[in-house]
Design a protein around this motif. Structure first.
Motif, PDB file in Angstrom:
ATOM      1  N   ASP A 288     -16.384 -63.325 -20.510  1.00 36.82           N
ATOM      2  CA  ASP A 288     -16.043 -62.059 -20.574  1.00 36.82           C
ATOM      3  C   ASP A 288     -15.026 -61.248 -21.592  1.00 36.82           C
ATOM      4  O   ASP A 288     -14.864 -60.110 -21.581  1.00 36.82           O
ATOM      5  CB  ASP A 288     -14.876 -61.915 -19.248  1.00 36.82           C
ATOM      6  CG  ASP A 288     -15.346 -62.745 -17.963  1.00 36.82           C
ATOM      7  OD1 ASP A 288     -16.313 -62.515 -17.796  1.00 36.82           O
ATOM      8  OD2 ASP A 288     -14.628 -63.408 -17.337  1.00 36.82           O
ATOM      9  N   LYS A 290     -14.990 -59.085 -24.771  1.00 39.54           N
ATOM     10  CA  LYS A 290     -15.670 -58.067 -24.956  1.00 39.54           C
ATOM     11  C   LYS A 290     -15.611 -58.230 -26.737  1.00 39.54           C
ATOM     12  O   LYS A 290     -16.343 -57.282 -27.042  1.00 39.54           O
ATOM     13  CB  LYS A 290     -15.088 -56.858 -24.372  1.00 39.54           C
ATOM     14  CG  LYS A 290     -15.389 -56.828 -22.959  1.00 39.54           C
ATOM     15  CD  LYS A 290     -16.717 -56.850 -22.414  1.00 39.54           C
ATOM     16  CE  LYS A 290     -17.076 -56.535 -20.968  1.00 39.54           C
ATOM     17  NZ  LYS A 290     -18.260 -56.797 -20.528  1.00 39.54           N
ATOM     18  N   HIS A 303      -3.821 -58.021 -22.557  1.00 44.06           N
ATOM     19  CA  HIS A 303      -4.087 -57.936 -21.286  1.00 44.06           C
ATOM     20  C   HIS A 303      -3.492 -58.628 -20.319  1.00 44.06           C
ATOM     21  O   HIS A 303      -2.634 -59.464 -20.805  1.00 44.06           O
ATOM     22  CB  HIS A 303      -5.680 -58.504 -21.118  1.00 44.06           C
ATOM     23  CG  HIS A 303      -6.461 -57.802 -21.830  1.00 44.06           C
ATOM     24  ND1 HIS A 303      -7.245 -56.436 -21.586  1.00 44.06           N
ATOM     25  CD2 HIS A 303      -7.087 -58.172 -23.211  1.00 44.06           C
ATOM     26  CE1 HIS A 303      -7.912 -56.275 -22.729  1.00 44.06           C
ATOM     27  NE2 HIS A 303      -8.016 -57.133 -23.587  1.00 44.06           N
ATOM     28  N   ASN A 307      -5.533 -55.976 -14.450  1.00 45.28           N
ATOM     29  CA  ASN A 307      -6.670 -55.246 -14.836  1.00 45.28           C
ATOM     30  C   ASN A 307      -7.204 -55.396 -16.234  1.00 45.28           C
ATOM     31  O   ASN A 307      -6.313 -55.195 -17.286  1.00 45.28           O
ATOM     32  CB  ASN A 307      -6.422 -53.757 -14.714  1.00 45.28           C
ATOM     33  CG  ASN A 307      -7.814 -52.784 -14.724  1.00 45.28           C
ATOM     34  OD1 ASN A 307      -8.832 -53.392 -15.140  1.00 45.28           O
ATOM     35  ND2 ASN A 307      -7.666 -51.756 -14.726  1.00 45.28           N
ATOM     36  N   TRP A 308      -8.458 -56.056 -16.862  1.00 42.44           N
ATOM     37  CA  TRP A 308      -8.917 -56.456 -18.012  1.00 42.44           C
ATOM     38  C   TRP A 308      -9.149 -55.026 -18.808  1.00 42.44           C
ATOM     39  O   TRP A 308      -9.159 -55.161 -19.968  1.00 42.44           O
ATOM     40  CB  TRP A 308     -10.082 -57.353 -17.898  1.00 42.44           C
ATOM     41  CG  TRP A 308      -9.740 -58.680 -17.527  1.00 42.44           C
ATOM     42  CD1 TRP A 308      -9.675 -59.227 -16.482  1.00 42.44           C
ATOM     43  CD2 TRP A 308      -9.244 -59.644 -18.638  1.00 42.44           C
ATOM     44  NE1 TRP A 308      -9.244 -60.801 -16.504  1.00 42.44           N
ATOM     45  CE2 TRP A 308      -8.897 -60.750 -17.771  1.00 42.44           C
ATOM     46  CE3 TRP A 308      -8.891 -59.641 -19.832  1.00 42.44           C
ATOM     47  CZ2 TRP A 308      -8.358 -62.050 -18.332  1.00 42.44           C
ATOM     48  CZ3 TRP A 308      -8.279 -60.860 -20.620  1.00 42.44           C
ATOM     49  CH2 TRP A 308      -8.102 -61.892 -19.703  1.00 42.44           C
ATOM     50  N   ALA A 309      -9.649 -54.117 -18.100  1.00 37.33           N
ATOM     51  CA  ALA A 309      -9.976 -52.810 -18.836  1.00 37.33           C
ATOM     52  C   ALA A 309      -9.034 -52.308 -19.767  1.00 37.33           C
ATOM     53  O   ALA A 309      -9.382 -51.394 -20.768  1.00 37.33           O
ATOM     54  CB  ALA A 309     -10.620 -51.901 -17.640  1.00 37.33           C
ATOM     55  N   THR A 310      -7.843 -52.253 -19.269  1.00 41.44           N
ATOM     56  CA  THR A 310      -6.468 -51.690 -20.004  1.00 41.44           C
ATOM     57  C   THR A 310      -5.668 -52.802 -20.702  1.00 41.44           C
ATOM     58  O   THR A 310      -6.032 -53.970 -20.222  1.00 41.44           O
ATOM     59  CB  THR A 310      -5.582 -50.805 -19.356  1.00 41.44           C
ATOM     60  OG1 THR A 310      -5.116 -51.625 -18.021  1.00 41.44           O
ATOM     61  CG2 THR A 310      -6.369 -49.692 -18.638  1.00 41.44           C
TER      62      THR A 310
END
Length: 666
Positions: A288, A290, A303, A307-310
């Protein structure tokens, strides 16, 4: 008489009886029991002559165990309420096979011993011989259960020899009242408390029963052994469906965020009990990532599990390079062009060298940009404080001076001097002192204005105070040569020798009379000189006596000033003060008798001064002759025949009167 004959006969009989050694053995009533046979000939072992009470102690000396029971109140003998003698129950000399300790088994009270008969032991079916074996003392009969019932032990010794811990005398099979399973290493709780013993204890060897859950419940394991055999780590005996396992407390990995809803099998895929999972994020989430590993393996630095996105967890300020002002708005890729694994330099010049070359100092001020500038704005060097950060504080006009006016070369390679002269020599040569006052400009001048010498205080900073007219004199008037090399004297005469009207007569200490306010005003005290001003002299103007500034040329004799006023025409000499004083010339206090060697008596009393002092004095001292012949030579009737010492015969009252004893009369 018969008694004596009988006694004699008995004695004679005994003396011939070879088998009778003593009187006691002859009188012994019978044989002792087999146990006492070896002491049969030693009567004193059991008997004490003429002391029946002492016999009881002799019994105890041999039967020590009985003696101990009595003293400790134990056993059958120790529990007796009434103290008795041994012979009351035990009678000897009844033959070798006699039973001297008879017990009536039907009437004997076993409760008076250390082993009270209870339960099945008190049953009529139980006989004494079941426990008391032949040739063994009653007191030596065993009292432990296992000693008698070892053959009845269904556990075959696996639970030890203390049968009474579980069983009682009433019924061997009933153990509920005495055995407590919770006192063993496996307490019965939850559903275990209702399980029959046989379900776990397949044999009577209870200690061999397994204690781990898996041994009994392996068939019930829904995990099929994946989580190991330690069921108690999660489950309890109350209900298998309820688990006590807390991942946060029982492991080193706290479940947070989305990890809380993840199934165990998502992470623990093979054998969870034997496989130690790594706790790093990347061990599960590498696919996962990125960043493709460019930012390292420590995902948790940026992280979190929510939430990984932020990346709320990352704080650049916790690194060695906190982000301030304009750096906060810069994108990560602006600096981290090759990912986080590349160690970026931390110095400003490493990134902004091109800015310094094109719009800045072109490298002249070194590479320590942060010494002056901040991240907020390069144009405003608000961080650097010349007063605080250097050894040279900027004052007044120096504050508005540009940096390049002083720092013309390399800022760090050039060590600028901090003295004024190193920068302002050209100003001193053109408009200043031309080096005469040396290089310590700061002694007099300040940064506010060179023309205002407000810093130097001649009174405070030197040993010579400027008073009155000296305060208005220019520095050059006194300091004509090099200020520091040529040390100027502080005496008046060193500067004012050409102004000395006294031509050096009054020494070099001008200050004794004069001051800086005015030379004409003198504070001289004439009374401290050799000529004090007394009487009318005190009011006389100096110029009347001191005709020139050469004051020492003035004469101190009265006649030098008052020769015109001398009414005596010098006939009384030049020393006017001999008779007169400065108060008034008309007042005189001369006494011819006391003040001279010529006493006025007789005919001399009435004559005038000029009768003797007729001619002017030729010197300071009066030289009038004192011999009679000097004045009276014309009156000498002897025509000098008798010499000039008239006073040898005459007296001053009258010439005709002679002194007594001269031999003459007139």
């Amino acid at each position: 008489m018969r008694y004596l004959i009988s006694l004699f006969g008995l004695t004679l009989f005994l003396s011939f009886n070879a088998s009778a050694d003593t009187l006691e053995s002859v009188m012994m009533p019978g044989k002792v029991i087999q146990g006492h046979a070896k002491w049969e000939d030693d009567c004193q072992k059991c008997h004490k002559r003429f002391d029946k009470e002492g016999q009881n102690q002799l019994c105890k000396d041999c039967h020590k165990e009985i003696k101990q029971d009595v003293s400790q109140k134990n056993g059958f003998h120790g529990r007796m309420k009434d103290e008795r003698t041994c012979v009351e129950c035990h009678t000897e000399h009844k033959g070798r096979a006699a039973q001297i300790a008879p017990i009536n088994e039907k009437t004997f009270k076993h409760a008076e011993t250390d082993f009270s008969l209870k339960g099945a032991h008190a049953d009529a079916k139980t006989e004494c011989k079941d426990c008391h074996k032949p040739k063994i003392k009653y007191r030596d009969a065993p009292s432990s259960c296992n000693a008698c019932h070892k053959k009845d032990d269904k556990h075959e010794g696996t639970l030890g020899a203390s049968c009474e811990n579980c069983h009682n005398e009433k019924n061997w099979k009933d153990t509920k009242d005495s055995f407590d399973h919770n006192k063993t290493k496996f307490a019965l709780d939850g559903k275990h408390s209702n399980v029959k013993c046989d379900e776990c204890h397949k044999t009577k060897k209870y200690r061999e029963a397994p204690k781990d859950c898996n041994s009994c419940h392996k068939k019930d394991d829904k995990h099929k052994g994946m989580f190991g055999a330690k069921c108690a780590g999660c489950h309890t005996a109350k209900d298998w469906k309820e688990t006590t396992f807390d991942h946060g407390k029982d492991t080193k990995y706290q479940l947070r965020g989305k990890h809380q809803s993840a199934k165990c099998e998502s992470c623990h895929k093979p054998n969870a009990a034997t496989l130690k999972l790594a706790t790093s994020c990347v061990s599960c989430h590498r696919s996962d990532d990125k960043h493709d590993g460019s930012l390292g393996d420590r995902c948790e630095k940026c992280h979190n599990e929510r939430n990984w996105a932020t990346a709320p967890g990352f704080n650049h300020d916790e690194t060695k390079f906190p982000l301030r002002d304009k750096h906060k708005a810069a994108k990560c890729q602006t600096c981290h062009k090759n990912g986080l694994k590349e160690k970026l330099p931390l110095l400003c010049n490493d990134c902004h060298k091109k800015d310094d070359d094109s719009k800045g100092h072109k490298g002249d001020f070194g590479e320590k940009c942060e010494s002056c500038h901040t991240e907020k704005d390069w144009k405003t060097p608000s961080k650097f404080n010349h007063d605080r950060d250097t050894k040279y504080a900027l004052r007044d006009k120096h504050q508005t001076t540009k940096c390049v006016d002083c720092h013309k070369g390399k800022l760090y390679g050039q060590n600028l001097k901090m003295d004024c002269y190193s920068c302002h020599k050209k100003d001193d040569d053109a408009k200043g002192h031309k080096g005469r006052y040396d290089q310590k400009c700061e002694t007099c001048h300040i940064e506010k204005a060179w023309k205002n010498v407000t810093k130097f205080n001649h009174d405070r900073d030197t040993k010579y105070r400027l008073l009155d007219k000296h305060m208005k004199v220019k520095c050059d008037a006194c300091h004509k040569a090099n200020l520091y090399k040529d040390k100027i004297k502080s005496t008046c005469i060193s500067c004012h020798k050409s102004d000395d009207k006294h031509k050096g007569q009054l020494s070099d200490k001008c200050e004794d009379c004069h001051n800086e306010k005015s030379w004409r005003e003198a504070k001289y005290d004439h009374n401290k000189s050799k000529f004090p001003l007394l009487g009318k002299h005190y009011k006389v103007d100096c110029k009347k006596c001191h005709l020139t500034p050469a004051f020492k040329d003035a004469k101190t004799e009265c006649v030098s000033c008052h020769v015109k006023e001398d009414v005596h025409k010098s006939r009384l000499g030049m020393q006017c003060e001999t008779c007169h004083n400065a108060r008034d010339w008309k007042i005189w206090d001369f006494n011819h008798d006391k003040d001279t060697k010529f006493k006025l008596d007789g005919g001399h009393k009435g004559i005038g001064c000029y009768d003797c002092h007729k001619a002017p004095s030729r010197g300071k001292r009066l030289t009038t002759p004192v011999a009679c012949g000097d004045c009276h030579s014309s009156d000498d009737v002897h025509d000098g025949n008798f010499g000039r010492q008239c006073e040898r015969c005459h007296v001053s009252n009258s010439w005709s009167e002679l002194k007594v004893g001269t031999g003459f009369s007139r």
